[in-house]
Design an enzyme around this catalytic site. Structure first.
Site, PDB file in Angstrom:
ATOM      1  N   CYS A  99       0.854  -1.187   0.000  1.00 58.06           N
ATOM      2  CA  CYS A  99       0.000   0.000   0.000  1.00 58.06           C
ATOM      3  C   CYS A  99       0.888   1.234   0.000  1.00 58.06           C
ATOM      4  O   CYS A  99       1.857   1.297   0.764  1.00 58.06           O
ATOM      5  CB  CYS A  99      -0.890  -0.013   1.247  1.00 58.06           C
ATOM      6  SG  CYS A  99      -2.032   1.383   1.349  1.00 58.06           S
ATOM      7  N   HIS A 110      -9.061  -3.366  -2.996  1.00 61.75           N
ATOM      8  CA  HIS A 110      -8.148  -2.647  -2.101  1.00 61.75           C
ATOM      9  C   HIS A 110      -8.510  -1.157  -2.066  1.00 61.75           C
ATOM     10  O   HIS A 110      -8.563  -0.543  -0.997  1.00 61.75           O
ATOM     11  CB  HIS A 110      -6.705  -2.867  -2.575  1.00 61.75           C
ATOM     12  CG  HIS A 110      -5.642  -2.192  -1.762  1.00 61.75           C
ATOM     13  ND1 HIS A 110      -4.697  -2.893  -1.039  1.00 61.75           N
ATOM     14  CD2 HIS A 110      -5.361  -0.870  -1.563  1.00 61.75           C
ATOM     15  CE1 HIS A 110      -3.896  -2.019  -0.425  1.00 61.75           C
ATOM     16  NE2 HIS A 110      -4.259  -0.786  -0.743  1.00 61.75           N
TER      17      HIS A 110
HETATM   18 ZN    ZN Z   1      -3.580   1.158  -0.276  1.00 64.21          ZN
END
Ligand code: ZN
Length: 189
Positions: free
Chosen positions: A89, A131
Site C-alpha cells: 500500500c 483494495h
Molecule cells: Zn492502499
C-alpha cells in the site's frame, strides 16, 4: 499537475469513510489529475482520495495500459472463489503481505464525466479494485491479516514510521531510483 503528499498509516483520515461525490467540479477534476500524477510518480497501481488527505469517494487505478477513475464505486458482485496474492500500500510503504480476496468482482461506479459504468474484473485488477474501495470505507489490507502477521507487520512498520513525520510521505521528494531499490513497484495500491 501536482504531486501530492501521501498520508501514511496512523493518519486518521485513512480510517474514515469517504463521502460520495454529488457533482463534478473543477476542483475534483484537478484532484483526479493530481492523483494520477502522484500514483505514477510513486509507481503505484491504485490510489484512493483518503490517501492524499481528501474525503471524496473516488480512486484512480492504472495497471499499465488503461488508467481509469472510479467515483462512488460499489462492488455489486463478488465471486465465491477466492485468491491469495501479495499486497502492498502506498500508505504503508515497504510492508507486504498475502491477502485472500474474492478472485473476481463486478464494480459499478461513475467516470469523470459522472457517467455510470460497470466493470467486471478478475485477478490483479479485481484485487486492486477491492483494495481501493476498502480505502474508501476506511479499511486497510492489514485488517485482513491474522493477529500474528499483523503484529509482525506493525512491528516492522514502527521501525520506519519516524521517516514520515506527521504521517506525511513526501512523494515529490522521492526519486524513481529510490523506488527501484526498495520497493516492489508493481504491487502497491
Ligand atoms: Zn492502499
Amino acid at each position: 499537475m501536482t504531486i501530492l503528499d501521501i498520508r501514511v498509516l496512523g493518519d486518521q483520515i485513512l480510517r474514515q469513510a469517504a463521502v460520495p461525490v454529488d457533482v463534478m467540479t473543477p476542483d475534483i477534476q484537478r484532484l483526479i489529475d493530481d492523483m494520477f500524477e502522484t500514483m505514477h510518480h510513486a509507481r503505484g497501481i491504485g490510489l484512493a482520495a483518503p490517501q492524499v488527505g481528501r474525503t471524496e469517494r473516488l480512486a484512480v487505478l492504472d495497471l499499465g495500459k488503461d488508467p481509469f477513475v472510479i467515483i462512488n464505486p460499489d462492488i455489486v458482485l463478488s465471486s465465491a472463489g477466492k485468491a491469495k496474492g501479495e499486497e502492498g500500500c502506498l500508505s504503508i510503504p515497504d510492508i507486504y503481505a498475502d491477502v485472500e480476496r474474492p478472485k473476481s468482482v463486478t464494480v459499478m461506479a461513475l467516470d469523470r464525466n459522472m457517467k455510470p459504468f460497470q466493470r467486471e474484473a478478475t485477478d490483479l485488477l479485481a484485487r486492486c479494485l477491492q483494495h481501493e474501495i476498502d480505502h474508501l470505507d476506511g479499511k486497510l489490507f492489514l485488517d485482513y491479516l491474522s493477529v500474528l502477521k499483523r503484529t509482525a507487520a506493525l512491528a516492522k512498520w514502527k521501525l520506519q514510521a519516524d521517516d514520515y513525520p506527521g504521517y506525511i510521505r513526501r512523494v515529490s521528494l522521492e526519486t524513481p531510483e529510490d523506488l527501484d531499490e526498495h520497493q516492489h513497484p508493481d504491487e502497491e495500491l
